[in-house]
Design a protein around this motif. Structure first.
Motif, short mmCIF file in Angstrom:
data_model
loop_
_atom_site.label_atom_id
_atom_site.label_comp_id
_atom_site.label_asym_id
_atom_site.label_seq_id
_atom_site.Cartn_x
_atom_site.Cartn_y
_atom_site.Cartn_z
N PHE A 158 0.79 -1.18 0.09
CA PHE A 158 0.05 0.08 -0.12
C PHE A 158 0.84 1.46 -0.01
N LEU A 159 1.94 1.14 0.32
CA LEU A 159 3.09 2.43 0.36
C LEU A 159 3.91 2.55 -0.84
N ASN A 160 3.56 2.04 -2.13
CA ASN A 160 4.47 1.99 -3.48
C ASN A 160 4.53 3.53 -3.73
N PRO A 161 5.28 3.81 -4.23
CA PRO A 161 5.67 5.07 -5.05
C PRO A 161 4.20 5.51 -5.89
N ASP A 162 3.87 4.59 -6.50
CA ASP A 162 2.69 4.94 -7.42
C ASP A 162 1.57 5.43 -6.65
N ARG A 163 1.04 4.59 -5.59
CA ARG A 163 -0.08 4.80 -4.70
C ARG A 163 0.08 6.17 -4.04
N LEU A 164 1.17 6.37 -3.42
CA LEU A 164 1.50 7.69 -2.81
C LEU A 164 1.33 8.88 -3.39
N ALA A 212 -0.67 8.91 -6.27
CA ALA A 212 -1.76 9.00 -6.48
C ALA A 212 -2.68 9.60 -5.37
N VAL A 213 -2.26 9.44 -4.31
CA VAL A 213 -3.02 9.88 -3.06
C VAL A 213 -2.71 11.55 -3.01
N ALA A 214 -1.44 11.69 -3.42
CA ALA A 214 -0.93 13.12 -3.15
C ALA A 214 -1.96 14.02 -4.25
N LEU A 215 -1.82 13.37 -5.44
CA LEU A 215 -2.55 14.17 -6.41
C LEU A 215 -3.91 14.32 -6.33
N VAL A 216 -4.72 13.44 -5.51
CA VAL A 216 -6.05 13.59 -5.27
C VAL A 216 -6.38 14.59 -4.31
N LEU A 217 -5.52 14.58 -3.24
CA LEU A 217 -5.42 15.60 -2.29
C LEU A 217 -5.44 16.82 -2.77
N ILE A 218 -4.13 17.09 -3.66
CA ILE A 218 -3.93 18.45 -4.22
C ILE A 218 -5.10 18.91 -4.97
N LEU A 219 -5.79 18.00 -5.90
CA LEU A 219 -6.76 18.38 -6.69
C LEU A 219 -8.34 18.91 -5.78
N LEU A 220 -8.24 18.06 -4.68
CA LEU A 220 -9.31 18.28 -3.75
C LEU A 220 -9.22 19.72 -3.09
N ILE A 221 -8.00 20.20 -2.85
CA ILE A 221 -7.70 21.49 -2.19
C ILE A 221 -7.87 22.59 -3.24
N VAL A 222 -7.41 22.28 -4.43
CA VAL A 222 -7.42 23.17 -5.55
C VAL A 222 -9.02 23.34 -6.00
N ALA A 223 -9.64 22.33 -6.09
CA ALA A 223 -10.88 22.47 -6.31
C ALA A 223 -11.83 23.25 -5.27
N ALA A 224 -11.43 23.05 -4.16
CA ALA A 224 -12.26 23.69 -3.30
C ALA A 224 -12.11 25.27 -3.09
N THR A 225 -10.67 25.54 -3.24
CA THR A 225 -10.24 26.89 -3.26
C THR A 225 -10.78 27.62 -4.40
#
Length: 196
Positions: A4-10, A12-25
Protein backbone atom coordinates in the motif's frame (compact mmCIF):
# COMPACT_ATOMS: atom_id res chain seq x y z
CA UNK A 1 1.63 -2.92 4.41
CA UNK A 2 4.44 -2.46 1.89
CA UNK A 3 2.06 -3.02 -1.05
CA UNK A 4 0.00 0.00 0.00
CA UNK A 5 2.99 2.34 0.33
CA UNK A 6 4.48 1.98 -3.15
CA UNK A 7 5.46 5.23 -4.96
CA UNK A 8 2.61 5.07 -7.49
CA UNK A 9 -0.03 4.88 -4.78
CA UNK A 10 1.52 7.66 -2.74
CA UNK A 11 1.67 9.92 -5.81
CA UNK A 12 -1.94 9.11 -6.67
CA UNK A 13 -3.10 9.94 -3.14
CA UNK A 14 -1.08 13.19 -3.16
CA UNK A 15 -2.55 14.14 -6.55
CA UNK A 16 -6.10 13.53 -5.32
CA UNK A 17 -5.49 15.60 -2.18
CA UNK A 18 -4.01 18.46 -4.20
CA UNK A 19 -6.90 18.32 -6.62
CA UNK A 20 -9.43 18.42 -3.77
CA UNK A 21 -7.72 21.43 -2.17
CA UNK A 22 -7.42 23.25 -5.51
CA UNK A 23 -11.01 22.35 -6.38
CA UNK A 24 -12.30 23.69 -3.07
CA UNK A 25 -10.38 26.97 -3.17
CA UNK A 26 -10.71 27.56 -6.92
CA UNK A 27 -14.35 26.56 -6.76
CA UNK A 28 -15.03 29.01 -3.94
CA UNK A 29 -13.27 31.86 -5.77
CA UNK A 30 -14.71 31.02 -9.18
CA UNK A 31 -18.23 30.44 -7.84
CA UNK A 32 -18.07 33.79 -6.00
CA UNK A 33 -17.03 35.64 -9.17
CA UNK A 34 -19.74 34.05 -11.30
CA UNK A 35 -22.33 34.64 -8.56
CA UNK A 36 -21.38 38.31 -8.21
CA UNK A 37 -21.35 38.84 -11.99
CA UNK A 38 -24.72 37.14 -12.38
CA UNK A 39 -26.34 39.13 -9.58
CA UNK A 40 -25.07 42.42 -11.08
CA UNK A 41 -26.90 41.73 -14.34
CA UNK A 42 -30.24 40.27 -13.23
CA UNK A 43 -33.38 42.24 -12.43
CA UNK A 44 -33.79 43.41 -8.83
CA UNK A 45 -35.55 40.87 -6.65
CA UNK A 46 -33.95 37.83 -8.33
CA UNK A 47 -33.18 35.26 -5.63
CA UNK A 48 -29.55 34.89 -4.60
CA UNK A 49 -29.72 31.17 -5.42
CA UNK A 50 -29.86 32.06 -9.14
CA UNK A 51 -26.30 33.41 -8.95
CA UNK A 52 -25.08 30.25 -7.22
CA UNK A 53 -26.86 28.07 -9.78
CA UNK A 54 -25.03 29.84 -12.61
CA UNK A 55 -21.76 29.38 -10.75
CA UNK A 56 -22.30 25.64 -10.32
CA UNK A 57 -23.32 25.23 -13.95
CA UNK A 58 -20.43 27.20 -15.41
CA UNK A 59 -17.78 25.34 -13.41
CA UNK A 60 -19.12 21.79 -13.16
CA UNK A 61 -20.49 21.26 -16.69
CA UNK A 62 -16.93 21.26 -18.16
CA UNK A 63 -15.93 18.57 -15.64
CA UNK A 64 -18.93 16.44 -16.62
CA UNK A 65 -18.06 16.98 -20.29
CA UNK A 66 -14.50 15.73 -19.72
CA UNK A 67 -15.88 12.56 -18.14
CA UNK A 68 -18.28 12.09 -21.05
CA UNK A 69 -15.48 12.64 -23.58
CA UNK A 70 -13.44 9.88 -21.91
CA UNK A 71 -16.42 7.52 -21.99
CA UNK A 72 -17.15 8.28 -25.65
CA UNK A 73 -13.53 7.72 -26.64
CA UNK A 74 -13.53 4.31 -24.98
CA UNK A 75 -16.61 3.36 -26.98
CA UNK A 76 -15.34 5.07 -30.20
CA UNK A 77 -18.25 7.52 -30.33
CA UNK A 78 -18.12 11.11 -31.63
CA UNK A 79 -17.02 13.72 -29.07
CA UNK A 80 -17.89 16.96 -30.86
CA UNK A 81 -21.00 17.79 -28.76
CA UNK A 82 -19.37 17.38 -25.31
CA UNK A 83 -16.32 19.31 -26.54
CA UNK A 84 -18.62 22.15 -27.69
CA UNK A 85 -20.42 22.18 -24.31
CA UNK A 86 -17.17 22.12 -22.38
CA UNK A 87 -15.75 25.07 -24.33
CA UNK A 88 -19.00 27.05 -24.07
CA UNK A 89 -19.35 26.69 -20.30
CA UNK A 90 -15.63 27.18 -19.66
CA UNK A 91 -15.78 30.38 -21.73
CA UNK A 92 -18.78 31.58 -19.72
CA UNK A 93 -16.91 30.95 -16.46
CA UNK A 94 -13.80 32.67 -17.73
CA UNK A 95 -15.84 35.65 -18.96
CA UNK A 96 -17.35 36.00 -15.50
CA UNK A 97 -13.88 35.90 -13.91
CA UNK A 98 -12.64 38.64 -16.24
CA UNK A 99 -15.78 40.77 -15.85
CA UNK A 100 -15.38 41.18 -12.11
CA UNK A 101 -11.64 41.90 -12.28
CA UNK A 102 -9.91 45.26 -12.30
CA UNK A 103 -9.44 46.52 -15.85
CA UNK A 104 -5.75 45.64 -16.09
CA UNK A 105 -3.79 42.62 -17.30
CA UNK A 106 -2.72 41.70 -13.76
CA UNK A 107 -6.30 42.07 -12.51
CA UNK A 108 -7.62 39.82 -15.28
CA UNK A 109 -4.91 37.22 -14.63
CA UNK A 110 -5.46 37.19 -10.88
CA UNK A 111 -9.21 36.97 -11.28
CA UNK A 112 -9.06 34.18 -13.88
CA UNK A 113 -6.36 32.15 -12.11
CA UNK A 114 -8.70 30.07 -9.90
CA UNK A 115 -10.86 28.97 -12.83
CA UNK A 116 -7.83 28.29 -15.04
CA UNK A 117 -6.14 26.24 -12.30
CA UNK A 118 -9.27 24.21 -11.70
CA UNK A 119 -9.76 23.51 -15.43
CA UNK A 120 -6.09 22.64 -15.93
CA UNK A 121 -5.94 20.21 -13.02
CA UNK A 122 -9.26 18.65 -13.97
CA UNK A 123 -7.97 18.06 -17.49
CA UNK A 124 -4.73 16.67 -16.09
CA UNK A 125 -6.57 14.14 -13.94
CA UNK A 126 -9.19 13.08 -16.46
CA UNK A 127 -6.97 12.96 -19.53
CA UNK A 128 -3.76 11.74 -17.93
CA UNK A 129 -1.63 9.09 -19.50
CA UNK A 130 -3.16 5.64 -19.39
CA UNK A 131 -1.63 3.04 -17.12
CA UNK A 132 0.98 0.97 -18.89
CA UNK A 133 -0.29 -2.35 -20.09
CA UNK A 134 0.84 -5.28 -18.04
CA UNK A 135 2.97 -7.74 -19.95
CA UNK A 136 1.22 -11.01 -20.63
CA UNK A 137 2.92 -13.89 -18.87
CA UNK A 138 4.61 -16.48 -21.03
CA UNK A 139 2.70 -19.74 -21.28
CA UNK A 140 3.90 -22.40 -18.87
CA UNK A 141 6.18 -24.90 -20.50
CA UNK A 142 5.67 -28.59 -20.06
CA UNK A 143 8.29 -30.15 -17.89
CA UNK A 144 10.52 -32.66 -19.65
CA UNK A 145 12.02 -35.68 -17.88
CA UNK A 146 15.74 -35.35 -17.46
CA UNK A 147 16.55 -39.08 -17.82
CA UNK A 148 19.66 -39.79 -19.87
CA UNK A 149 19.14 -40.88 -23.45
CA UNK A 150 21.25 -43.60 -25.11
CA UNK A 151 23.02 -42.08 -28.08
CA UNK A 152 24.50 -44.58 -30.59
CA UNK A 153 28.27 -44.31 -30.93
CA UNK A 154 28.45 -46.01 -34.32
CA UNK A 155 28.07 -43.58 -37.22
CA UNK A 156 24.95 -44.01 -39.31
CA UNK A 157 25.40 -45.64 -42.74
CA UNK A 158 25.79 -43.25 -45.64
CA UNK A 159 23.48 -43.82 -48.62
CA UNK A 160 25.25 -43.98 -51.98
CA UNK A 161 23.06 -44.13 -55.05
CA UNK A 162 23.72 -46.97 -57.56
CA UNK A 163 25.68 -46.02 -60.67
CA UNK A 164 23.40 -44.74 -63.35
CA UNK A 165 23.26 -45.89 -66.98
CA UNK A 166 24.56 -43.48 -69.63
CA UNK A 167 21.96 -41.03 -70.82
CA UNK A 168 20.49 -41.79 -74.27
CA UNK A 169 21.40 -39.51 -77.14
CA UNK A 170 18.98 -36.65 -77.72
CA UNK A 171 16.37 -37.23 -80.39
CA UNK A 172 15.62 -34.28 -82.65
CA UNK A 173 12.08 -33.07 -82.35
CA UNK A 174 10.28 -31.85 -85.44
CA UNK A 175 7.44 -29.50 -85.27
CA UNK A 176 4.13 -30.65 -86.66
CA UNK A 177 3.76 -27.34 -88.47
CA UNK A 178 6.98 -27.55 -90.47
CA UNK A 179 7.25 -30.52 -92.83
CA UNK A 180 10.59 -29.68 -94.48
CA UNK A 181 13.02 -26.95 -95.44
CA UNK A 182 13.92 -26.82 -99.11
CA UNK A 183 16.89 -24.94 -100.50
CA UNK A 184 16.41 -23.84 -104.10
CA UNK A 185 18.59 -21.66 -106.34
CA UNK A 186 17.02 -18.37 -107.46
CA UNK A 187 18.72 -15.62 -109.38
CA UNK A 188 22.08 -17.04 -108.55
CA UNK A 189 21.41 -17.27 -104.78
CA UNK A 190 20.35 -20.26 -102.68
CA UNK A 191 17.09 -19.53 -100.86
CA UNK A 192 15.64 -21.64 -98.03
CA UNK A 193 11.90 -22.21 -98.08
CA UNK A 194 9.65 -23.90 -95.56
CA UNK A 195 7.11 -26.29 -96.97
CA UNK A 196 4.24 -28.07 -95.30
Amino acid sequence: MRRFLNPDRLEAVALVLILLIVAATAGWASFSHVHDWTMRHVPPGTPDAFGWANAVLSDLVPVACLLDIRRRRRHRQPISYPVFLMLAFASFSLAAQLAVADASPSGWLLSALPALAFMALTKLVFTGTPAPARPTPAPARERVDADPVDVPTVPAPVFTPPPSAPAPAPVPVRSALVSSVVQAPRNGHIVSEVTR
